[in-house]
Motif scaffolding. Structure first.
Motif, PDB file in Angstrom:
ATOM      1  N   GLU A  22       0.832  -1.205   0.000  1.00  0.00           N
ATOM      2  CA  GLU A  22       0.000   0.000   0.000  1.00  0.00           C
ATOM      3  C   GLU A  22       0.872   1.263   0.000  1.00  0.00           C
ATOM      4  O   GLU A  22       0.574   2.249  -0.667  1.00  0.00           O
ATOM      5  CB  GLU A  22      -0.884  -0.037   1.261  1.00  0.00           C
ATOM      6  N   LEU A  44       1.987   2.336  -3.441  1.00  0.00           N
ATOM      7  CA  LEU A  44       0.877   2.915  -4.214  1.00  0.00           C
ATOM      8  C   LEU A  44       0.543   4.315  -3.707  1.00  0.00           C
ATOM      9  O   LEU A  44       0.210   5.211  -4.485  1.00  0.00           O
ATOM     10  CB  LEU A  44      -0.355   2.006  -4.128  1.00  0.00           C
ATOM     11  N   GLU A  45       0.674   4.498  -2.405  1.00  0.00           N
ATOM     12  CA  GLU A  45       0.413   5.800  -1.786  1.00  0.00           C
ATOM     13  C   GLU A  45       1.381   6.846  -2.341  1.00  0.00           C
ATOM     14  O   GLU A  45       1.013   7.985  -2.638  1.00  0.00           O
ATOM     15  CB  GLU A  45       0.592   5.639  -0.269  1.00  0.00           C
ATOM     16  N   LYS A  85       0.292   7.667  -5.798  1.00  0.00           N
ATOM     17  CA  LYS A  85      -0.952   8.449  -5.738  1.00  0.00           C
ATOM     18  C   LYS A  85      -0.641   9.923  -5.436  1.00  0.00           C
ATOM     19  O   LYS A  85      -1.152  10.829  -6.101  1.00  0.00           O
ATOM     20  CB  LYS A  85      -1.853   7.874  -4.643  1.00  0.00           C
ATOM     21  N   ASN A  86       0.229  10.147  -4.456  1.00  0.00           N
ATOM     22  CA  ASN A  86       0.586  11.525  -4.088  1.00  0.00           C
ATOM     23  C   ASN A  86       1.274  12.253  -5.239  1.00  0.00           C
ATOM     24  O   ASN A  86       1.102  13.447  -5.443  1.00  0.00           O
ATOM     25  CB  ASN A  86       1.508  11.535  -2.861  1.00  0.00           C
ATOM     26  N   GLN A 144      -1.411  13.127  -8.057  1.00  0.00           N
ATOM     27  CA  GLN A 144      -2.616  13.849  -7.647  1.00  0.00           C
ATOM     28  C   GLN A 144      -2.701  15.242  -8.291  1.00  0.00           C
ATOM     29  O   GLN A 144      -1.746  16.018  -8.200  1.00  0.00           O
ATOM     30  CB  GLN A 144      -2.638  14.003  -6.133  1.00  0.00           C
ATOM     31  N   GLU A 164      -3.246  11.851 -14.037  1.00  0.00           N
ATOM     32  CA  GLU A 164      -3.884  11.123 -12.927  1.00  0.00           C
ATOM     33  C   GLU A 164      -4.980  10.165 -13.412  1.00  0.00           C
ATOM     34  O   GLU A 164      -5.061   9.015 -12.971  1.00  0.00           O
ATOM     35  CB  GLU A 164      -4.462  12.125 -11.918  1.00  0.00           C
ATOM     36  N   GLU A 210      -4.555   3.765 -13.120  1.00  0.00           N
ATOM     37  CA  GLU A 210      -5.419   3.088 -12.143  1.00  0.00           C
ATOM     38  C   GLU A 210      -4.507   2.369 -11.150  1.00  0.00           C
ATOM     39  O   GLU A 210      -3.618   1.620 -11.546  1.00  0.00           O
ATOM     40  CB  GLU A 210      -6.271   2.088 -12.929  1.00  0.00           C
ATOM     41  N   LEU A 211      -4.725   2.626  -9.862  1.00  0.00           N
ATOM     42  CA  LEU A 211      -3.888   1.989  -8.834  1.00  0.00           C
ATOM     43  C   LEU A 211      -4.591   0.742  -8.317  1.00  0.00           C
ATOM     44  O   LEU A 211      -5.794   0.753  -8.086  1.00  0.00           O
ATOM     45  CB  LEU A 211      -3.650   2.964  -7.673  1.00  0.00           C
ATOM     46  N   HIS A 212      -3.826  -0.315  -8.147  1.00  0.00           N
ATOM     47  CA  HIS A 212      -4.434  -1.566  -7.686  1.00  0.00           C
ATOM     48  C   HIS A 212      -3.495  -2.285  -6.731  1.00  0.00           C
ATOM     49  O   HIS A 212      -2.347  -2.572  -7.082  1.00  0.00           O
ATOM     50  CB  HIS A 212      -4.754  -2.453  -8.899  1.00  0.00           C
ATOM     51  N   LYS A 213      -4.007  -2.563  -5.539  1.00  0.00           N
ATOM     52  CA  LYS A 213      -3.203  -3.328  -4.571  1.00  0.00           C
ATOM     53  C   LYS A 213      -3.480  -4.812  -4.783  1.00  0.00           C
ATOM     54  O   LYS A 213      -4.631  -5.243  -4.756  1.00  0.00           O
ATOM     55  CB  LYS A 213      -3.565  -2.920  -3.148  1.00  0.00           C
TER      56      LYS A 213
END
Ligand SMILES: C[S@@+](CC[C@H](N)C(=O)[O-])C[C@H]1O[C@@H](n2cnc3c(N)ncnc32)[C@H](O)[C@@H]1O
Length: 184
Positions: A73, A76-77, A80-81, A84, A89, A93-96
């Motif tokens: 995670e 991915l964080e 994402k940051n 953003q 963006e 697509e983010l996927h865990k």
């Protein structure tokens, strides 16, 4: 059979994977430019902090998509940051995922596995899943660090991929790395 080092790269090391020096030694355009085109759907598996995901999102353009997958995670964080509020963006697509299951069903044009295959515990299950989510004629690019992965271990990985049906296309030269392009 060679020994596989399955330690997962910790989130605390993410800055070593995403910096200007990396761009110089692993220039995404030079490494991926021959394969990734506008409109493609690309999986960056084991994306880490997204050094390649971001550049791939630029290459696929507005009509394309990047699925950035990681089991941590925290990685991915970071990605994402970073994206953003940016233009790209919407393209990422983010996927865990789980250790032994990527868990996506999209038909992919291209899969990048950069410096992550040696961290996967069950190689056969992983390769079979990649094969099942690639389009016919889709491309799978494996790049492993030569300072962690012996020539023997890398060849065993490629042999396994060929044994389950991948075609061996090319051995590009990538700095400090062992690399192979496979086709479904
Ligand atoms: C050395 S990092 C490389 C990150 C990125 N590909 C790059 O080159 O900058 C390896 C990444 O693979 C992820 N990873 C390891 N095993 C995985 C697995 N089974 N499924 C998905 N991701 C995995 C780790 O969490 C880590 O972020």
């Amino acid at each position: 059979m060679s020994k596989r080092n399955k330690r997962v790269c910790p989130v605390e090391r993410a800055s070593g994977l995403d910096n200007l020096f990396r761009k110089w030694i692993h220039n995404p355009d030079k490494i991926l430019g021959d394969y990734i085109k506008e409109g493609m759907v690309v999986l960056d598996v084991g994306c880490g902090p997204g050094f390649f995901s971001v550049e791939i999102a630029k290459m696929v353009g507005k009509s394309g998509k990047v699925i950035a997958v990681d089991l941590q995670e925290g990685m991915l964080e970071k990605l994402k940051n970073k994206i953003q509020g940016s233009e790209i963006e919407k393209r990422i697509e983010l996927h865990k995922c789980e250790t032994d299951k990527i868990g996506i069903s999209t038909n992919l044009d291209f899969v990048l596995a950069f410096y992550m295959v040696h961290e996967v515990p069950d190689l056969e299950t992983f390769l079979e899943e990649i094969q099942s989510i690639l389009k016919p004629d889709g491309t799978f690019f494996i790049i492993e660090p030569s300072f962690h992965v012996s020539k023997q271990a890398f060849e065993e990985t490629i042999d396994k991929a060929v044994a389950i049906g991948f075609k061996h296309i090319k051995r590009p030269r990538v700095f400090l790395s062992r690399a192979a392009v496979l086709r479904k």
